[in-house]
Design a protein around this motif. Structure first.
Motif, PDB file in Angstrom:
ATOM      1  N   LEU A 101       0.851  -1.180  -0.037  1.00 49.13           N
ATOM      2  CA  LEU A 101      -0.023  -0.134  -0.423  1.00 49.13           C
ATOM      3  C   LEU A 101       0.791   1.478   0.214  1.00 49.13           C
ATOM      4  CD1 LEU A 101      -3.012  -0.903   2.511  1.00 49.13           C
ATOM      5  CD2 LEU A 101      -2.453  -1.417   0.138  1.00 49.13           C
ATOM      6  N   PRO A 102       0.888   2.501  -1.231  1.00 47.09           N
ATOM      7  CA  PRO A 102       1.575   3.905  -0.630  1.00 47.09           C
ATOM      8  C   PRO A 102       1.414   4.621   0.636  1.00 47.09           C
ATOM      9  CG  PRO A 102      -0.562   3.261  -2.044  1.00 47.09           C
ATOM     10  CD  PRO A 102      -0.508   2.155  -2.062  1.00 47.09           C
ATOM     11  N   LEU A 103       2.226   4.590   0.617  1.00 52.27           N
ATOM     12  CA  LEU A 103       2.540   5.624   1.154  1.00 52.27           C
ATOM     13  C   LEU A 103       3.381   7.016   0.819  1.00 52.27           C
ATOM     14  CD1 LEU A 103       4.602   3.581   3.774  1.00 52.27           C
ATOM     15  CD2 LEU A 103       2.245   3.919   4.576  1.00 52.27           C
ATOM     16  N   VAL A 104       3.277   8.303   1.473  1.00 54.78           N
ATOM     17  CA  VAL A 104       3.512   8.994   1.228  1.00 54.78           C
ATOM     18  C   VAL A 104       5.158   9.865   1.931  1.00 54.78           C
ATOM     19  CG1 VAL A 104       4.211  11.651   1.131  1.00 54.78           C
ATOM     20  CG2 VAL A 104       2.052  10.134   0.573  1.00 54.78           C
ATOM     21  N   PHE A 105       6.812  10.003   1.445  1.00 57.03           N
ATOM     22  CA  PHE A 105       7.583  10.338   2.476  1.00 57.03           C
ATOM     23  C   PHE A 105       7.823  11.512   1.851  1.00 57.03           C
ATOM     24  CE2 PHE A 105       6.956   5.436   1.659  1.00 57.03           C
ATOM     25  CZ  PHE A 105       8.751   4.633   2.910  1.00 57.03           C
ATOM     26  N   ILE A 106       8.585  11.855   2.959  1.00 58.42           N
ATOM     27  CA  ILE A 106       9.100  13.566   2.816  1.00 58.42           C
ATOM     28  C   ILE A 106      10.884  13.317   3.235  1.00 58.42           C
ATOM     29  CG2 ILE A 106       9.275  15.383   3.627  1.00 58.42           C
ATOM     30  CD1 ILE A 106       6.189  14.962   4.805  1.00 58.42           C
ATOM     31  N   LEU A 107      11.730  13.782   2.340  1.00 57.14           N
ATOM     32  CA  LEU A 107      13.075  13.789   1.995  1.00 57.14           C
ATOM     33  C   LEU A 107      13.699  15.120   1.728  1.00 57.14           C
ATOM     34  CD1 LEU A 107      13.227  10.473   0.156  1.00 57.14           C
ATOM     35  CD2 LEU A 107      13.074  10.575   2.932  1.00 57.14           C
ATOM     36  N   TRP A 108      13.938  15.732   3.219  1.00 54.82           N
ATOM     37  CA  TRP A 108      14.761  16.608   2.832  1.00 54.82           C
ATOM     38  C   TRP A 108      16.083  16.798   3.417  1.00 54.82           C
ATOM     39  CZ3 TRP A 108      11.126  18.989   6.708  1.00 54.82           C
ATOM     40  CH2 TRP A 108       9.417  19.180   5.914  1.00 54.82           C
ATOM     41  N   GLY A 109      16.757  17.637   1.893  1.00 57.86           N
ATOM     42  CA  GLY A 109      18.518  17.814   1.964  1.00 57.86           C
ATOM     43  C   GLY A 109      19.184  15.742   1.728  1.00 57.86           C
ATOM     44  N   ALA A 110      20.389  15.596   1.279  1.00 58.31           N
ATOM     45  CA  ALA A 110      20.569  14.844   0.525  1.00 58.31           C
ATOM     46  C   ALA A 110      21.083  14.167   1.578  1.00 58.31           C
ATOM     47  CB  ALA A 110      22.397  15.538   0.099  1.00 58.31           C
ATOM     48  N   HIS A 111      21.075  13.857   3.042  1.00 55.55           N
ATOM     49  CA  HIS A 111      21.397  12.901   3.877  1.00 55.55           C
ATOM     50  C   HIS A 111      19.600  12.186   3.892  1.00 55.55           C
ATOM     51  CE1 HIS A 111      21.325  10.222   7.585  1.00 55.55           C
ATOM     52  NE2 HIS A 111      22.421  10.872   6.898  1.00 55.55           N
ATOM     53  N   ALA A 112      19.209  12.619   4.007  1.00 58.56           N
ATOM     54  CA  ALA A 112      17.390  12.021   3.358  1.00 58.56           C
ATOM     55  C   ALA A 112      17.549  11.547   2.051  1.00 58.56           C
ATOM     56  CB  ALA A 112      16.009  13.174   4.226  1.00 58.56           C
ATOM     57  N   GLN A 113      17.509  12.385   1.370  1.00 54.21           N
ATOM     58  CA  GLN A 113      17.837  11.138  -0.156  1.00 54.21           C
ATOM     59  C   GLN A 113      17.953  10.472  -0.361  1.00 54.21           C
ATOM     60  OE1 GLN A 113      18.147  15.077  -2.370  1.00 54.21           O
ATOM     61  NE2 GLN A 113      15.850  15.507  -1.482  1.00 54.21           N
ATOM     62  N   GLN A 114      19.133   9.879   0.006  1.00 54.52           N
ATOM     63  CA  GLN A 114      20.097   8.974   0.035  1.00 54.52           C
ATOM     64  C   GLN A 114      19.547   7.397   0.362  1.00 54.52           C
ATOM     65  OE1 GLN A 114      23.895   8.653   2.694  1.00 54.52           O
ATOM     66  NE2 GLN A 114      22.742   8.557   4.688  1.00 54.52           N
ATOM     67  N   PHE A 115      18.102   8.105   0.849  1.00 56.00           N
ATOM     68  CA  PHE A 115      17.177   7.097   1.369  1.00 56.00           C
ATOM     69  C   PHE A 115      16.619   6.313   0.059  1.00 56.00           C
ATOM     70  CE2 PHE A 115      19.045   7.753   5.511  1.00 56.00           C
ATOM     71  CZ  PHE A 115      19.511   6.441   6.300  1.00 56.00           C
ATOM     72  N   ARG A 116      16.788   6.833  -0.797  1.00 54.47           N
ATOM     73  CA  ARG A 116      15.444   7.150  -1.844  1.00 54.47           C
ATOM     74  C   ARG A 116      15.675   5.771  -2.756  1.00 54.47           C
ATOM     75  NH1 ARG A 116      13.309  11.747  -5.110  1.00 54.47           N
ATOM     76  NH2 ARG A 116      10.955  10.114  -6.545  1.00 54.47           N
TER      77      ARG A 116
END
Length: 228
Positions: free
Chosen positions: A162-177
């Motif tokens: 089931l889809p969720l919403v992920f909020i990724l701010w900045g390079a550190h968080a975006q590495q988990f994409r």
């Protein structure tokens, strides 16, 4: 007064999450041994898993990923209380949180009287830090202790059907994409830190975008200004 030896071991992984993702308990068993001798951990023991404690696995709608707990104090009160970006009641919002609240006003015309984001957690926003602890006065002190735990947790969330919403701010968080499957909705922007807020965080409209995303997948919107 409580026995310090008991206080040392009072933190435990919430049962619902341990059952949903058994690997988390294995990872935490290893982490505990590395933190046992630490005396000034932020947040304090008992709050390390507050983000997970406030949102059951099945109740997660939004994941807001931070980097590291606050390591300071405000008028003698620890800023960290186990929820990413959030501070306890009565603590003045640090710079990143102030910028978040400023953008909230610009985006949806709503404000918050407090920097305590617990009402978001109660609506299914998992306010998760990549590192769940740090040392008092030292940013990133435990950044090498938590990666495997965080990876296991975000991989499970990112591979849910089931889809969720992920909020990724900045390079550190975006590495988990890379852990997030394509059917989920990812909202990314610069970090709200004063160093980067004017480089893409301000004007990114994360609150209205998150609610639009939730509406599109048939989930209730978040009341960002909720007081409780």
């Amino acid at each position: 007064m409580s026995d310090p030896a008991i206080q040392l071991h009072q933190e435990s992984l919430p049962a619902a999450w341990a059952a949903a993702i058994p690997e988390l308990q294995t990872q935490y068993d290893s982490i505990k041994t590395k933190l046992d001798m630490e005396t000034d951990i932020r947040p304090r023991r008992g709050l390390w898993f507050e983000a997970l404690r406030q949102v059951d696995p099945a109740a997660v709608r939004v994941v807001l990923l931070g980097q590291d707990p606050y390591h300071g104090e405000d008028h003698g009160i620890q800023q960290a209380h186990g929820l990413s970006f959030s501070v306890p009641e009565g603590v003045r919002p640090p710079p990143s949180l102030r910028n978040m609240l400023k953008e909230m006003q610009a985006d949806i015309g709503q404000s918050r009287s407090s920097g305590n984001l617990m009402p978001w957690a109660r609506q299914g926003v998992l306010l998760l830090n990549a590192s769940l602890t740090t040392r008092g006065g030292i940013a990133g002190a435990h950044s090498k202790i938590w990666p495997a735990f965080t990876h296991a947790l975000l991989h499970d969330l990112g591979q849910r059907e089931l889809p969720l919403v992920f909020i990724l701010w900045g390079a550190h968080a975006q590495q988990f994409r890379s852990l997030i499957a394509p059917h989920h909705i990812v909202i990314s922007a610069a970090h709200p830190s004063p160093l980067s807020a004017y480089r893409g965080f301000f004007g990114s409209k994360p609150y209205s975008k998150t609610n639009a995303a939730l509406h599109s997948i048939g989930l209730p919107e978040i009341d960002w200004s909720a007081a409780q």
